[in-house]
Write a protein that holds these residues in place. Structure first.
Motif, PDB file in Angstrom:
ATOM      1  N   GLU A 121       0.831  -1.209   0.000  1.00 38.67           N
ATOM      2  CA  GLU A 121       0.000   0.000   0.000  1.00 38.67           C
ATOM      3  C   GLU A 121       0.862   1.255   0.000  1.00 38.67           C
ATOM      4  OE1 GLU A 121      -3.311  -0.182  -0.305  1.00 38.67           O
ATOM      5  OE2 GLU A 121      -3.198  -2.364  -0.288  1.00 38.67           O
TER       6      GLU A 121
ATOM      7  N   LEU B 160      -2.061   8.833   2.795  1.00 41.79           N
ATOM      8  CA  LEU B 160      -2.054  10.229   2.348  1.00 41.79           C
ATOM      9  C   LEU B 160      -2.597  11.151   3.432  1.00 41.79           C
ATOM     10  CD1 LEU B 160      -3.206  10.063  -1.368  1.00 41.79           C
ATOM     11  CD2 LEU B 160      -1.000  10.772  -0.494  1.00 41.79           C
ATOM     12  N   HIS B 161      -3.633  10.707   4.135  1.00 46.03           N
ATOM     13  CA  HIS B 161      -4.173  11.501   5.237  1.00 46.03           C
ATOM     14  C   HIS B 161      -3.144  11.642   6.357  1.00 46.03           C
ATOM     15  CE1 HIS B 161      -7.146  13.369   7.765  1.00 46.03           C
ATOM     16  NE2 HIS B 161      -6.947  12.458   8.706  1.00 46.03           N
TER      17      HIS B 161
ATOM     18  N   SER C 266       2.048   1.871  -3.496  1.00 44.16           N
ATOM     19  CA  SER C 266       1.009   2.366  -4.397  1.00 44.16           C
ATOM     20  C   SER C 266       0.786   3.870  -4.238  1.00 44.16           C
ATOM     21  CB  SER C 266      -0.302   1.603  -4.177  1.00 44.16           C
ATOM     22  OG  SER C 266      -0.846   1.932  -2.923  1.00 44.16           O
ATOM     23  N   VAL C 267       1.155   4.428  -3.085  1.00 45.00           N
ATOM     24  CA  VAL C 267       1.016   5.873  -2.890  1.00 45.00           C
ATOM     25  C   VAL C 267       1.963   6.632  -3.815  1.00 45.00           C
ATOM     26  CG1 VAL C 267       1.352   7.721  -1.200  1.00 45.00           C
ATOM     27  CG2 VAL C 267       0.148   5.684  -0.563  1.00 45.00           C
TER      28      VAL C 267
ATOM     29  N   SER D 115      -5.347   1.778   3.720  1.00 44.28           N
ATOM     30  CA  SER D 115      -5.453   2.113   2.294  1.00 44.28           C
ATOM     31  C   SER D 115      -4.480   3.241   1.954  1.00 44.28           C
ATOM     32  CB  SER D 115      -6.880   2.538   1.976  1.00 44.28           C
ATOM     33  OG  SER D 115      -7.186   3.733   2.666  1.00 44.28           O
ATOM     34  N   PRO D 116      -4.182   3.422   0.682  1.00 51.23           N
ATOM     35  CA  PRO D 116      -3.326   4.543   0.294  1.00 51.23           C
ATOM     36  C   PRO D 116      -3.905   5.894   0.714  1.00 51.23           C
ATOM     37  CG  PRO D 116      -3.490   2.986  -1.501  1.00 51.23           C
ATOM     38  CD  PRO D 116      -4.458   2.544  -0.455  1.00 51.23           C
ATOM     39  N   GLU D 117      -5.232   5.989   0.727  1.00 47.52           N
ATOM     40  CA  GLU D 117      -5.852   7.241   1.178  1.00 47.52           C
ATOM     41  C   GLU D 117      -5.553   7.516   2.647  1.00 47.52           C
ATOM     42  OE1 GLU D 117      -7.579   4.811  -0.371  1.00 47.52           O
ATOM     43  OE2 GLU D 117      -8.322   5.685  -2.232  1.00 47.52           O
ATOM     44  N   THR D 118      -5.503   6.459   3.454  1.00 44.79           N
ATOM     45  CA  THR D 118      -5.175   6.622   4.874  1.00 44.79           C
ATOM     46  C   THR D 118      -3.743   7.109   5.038  1.00 44.79           C
ATOM     47  OG1 THR D 118      -6.704   4.848   5.418  1.00 44.79           O
ATOM     48  CG2 THR D 118      -5.123   5.471   7.106  1.00 44.79           C
TER      49      THR D 118
ATOM     50  N   ASP E  46      -1.816   6.829  -9.470  1.00 39.11           N
ATOM     51  CA  ASP E  46      -3.160   7.096  -8.943  1.00 39.11           C
ATOM     52  C   ASP E  46      -3.147   8.069  -7.772  1.00 39.11           C
ATOM     53  OD1 ASP E  46      -4.388   5.534 -10.797  1.00 39.11           O
ATOM     54  OD2 ASP E  46      -4.603   3.777  -9.490  1.00 39.11           O
ATOM     55  N   TYR E  47      -2.136   7.978  -6.928  1.00 36.44           N
ATOM     56  CA  TYR E  47      -2.093   8.821  -5.725  1.00 36.44           C
ATOM     57  C   TYR E  47      -0.999   9.874  -5.796  1.00 36.44           C
ATOM     58  CZ  TYR E  47      -5.239   5.267  -4.179  1.00 36.44           C
ATOM     59  OH  TYR E  47      -6.302   4.422  -4.102  1.00 36.44           O
TER      60      TYR E  47
ATOM     61  N   ILE F 146       2.384  11.018  -4.729  1.00 35.13           N
ATOM     62  CA  ILE F 146       2.807  11.904  -3.643  1.00 35.13           C
ATOM     63  C   ILE F 146       3.851  12.919  -4.091  1.00 35.13           C
ATOM     64  CG2 ILE F 146       2.238  10.296  -1.812  1.00 35.13           C
ATOM     65  CD1 ILE F 146       5.195   9.583  -1.624  1.00 35.13           C
TER      66      ILE F 146
END
Length: 186
Positions: free
Chosen positions: A40, A139-140, A43-44, A134-137, A48-49, A51
């Protein structure tokens, strides 16, 4: 003569705010992926994400070039001294994100071989929960760290002063953790 009559534009601000802005927008992570959370974390950095829009273009393989350690996955007792050595080799200022429930608390591995929380080895600034998060977590958690850098002091690491009568224990060990737990109730 007023400001509107000047021929050149200029900007004023405090040096401390400028340093905080530069630190916040150029955090370079050191990869320390130990288990499934590392997938994960990888993937950041993908499209898609991405950084890189936060100034974190590439995961650094050398701790001397990084100022953020993302501990992703369970930490075994054999890996703990290596993790501490990599952390000690990083230059100040340095930050740590504990990614996943295994890194944060040992997860489902409640045995003698797994460290029950990476905060026993290095000071953790932000916890990212999940199994795997998740990658969103992540990023947060990174954005939470950016906010913590923006509002913190630039001259010393929080908790680095020892109370009177207390001796240093060889590492930075806070009496009360000053970390942010992402997406968990306080």
């Amino acid at each position: 003569m007023g400001l509107e009559d000047l021929q050149h534009n200029f900007m004023t601000g405090k040096i401390e705010d400028l340093v905080k802005w530069a630190r916040r927008n150029s955090v370079w992570p050191a990869t320390f992926g130990l288990a499934c959370c590392a997938i994960e974390m990888m993937s950041v950095g993908a499209a898609d994400y991405d950084i890189s829009r936060m100034g974190m273009e590439v995961f650094r393989a050398s701790p001397r070039q990084a100022d953020l350690m993302i501990v992703a996955g369970r930490v075994s007792q054999k890996m703990a001294p290596v993790l501490r050595q990599v952390y000690d080799q990083m230059m100040e200022p340095k930050w740590v994100i504990s990614m996943g429930v295994c890194a944060s608390t040992g997860g489902m591995f409640n045995n003698y071989a797994i460290v029950q929380g990476v905060d026993q080895i290095v000071p953790v600034d932000v916890y990212a929960p999940g199994c795997p998060p998740s990658p969103e977590t992540l990023l947060h958690a990174i954005l939470t760290l950016h906010e913590k850098i923006r509002t913190g002091e630039i001259t010393r690491r929080p908790g680095s002063t020892l109370p009177v009568g207390e001796q240093a224990t060889g590492g930075w060990v806070p009496t009360m953790p000053n970390a942010v737990r992402v997406a968990t109730p306080r």
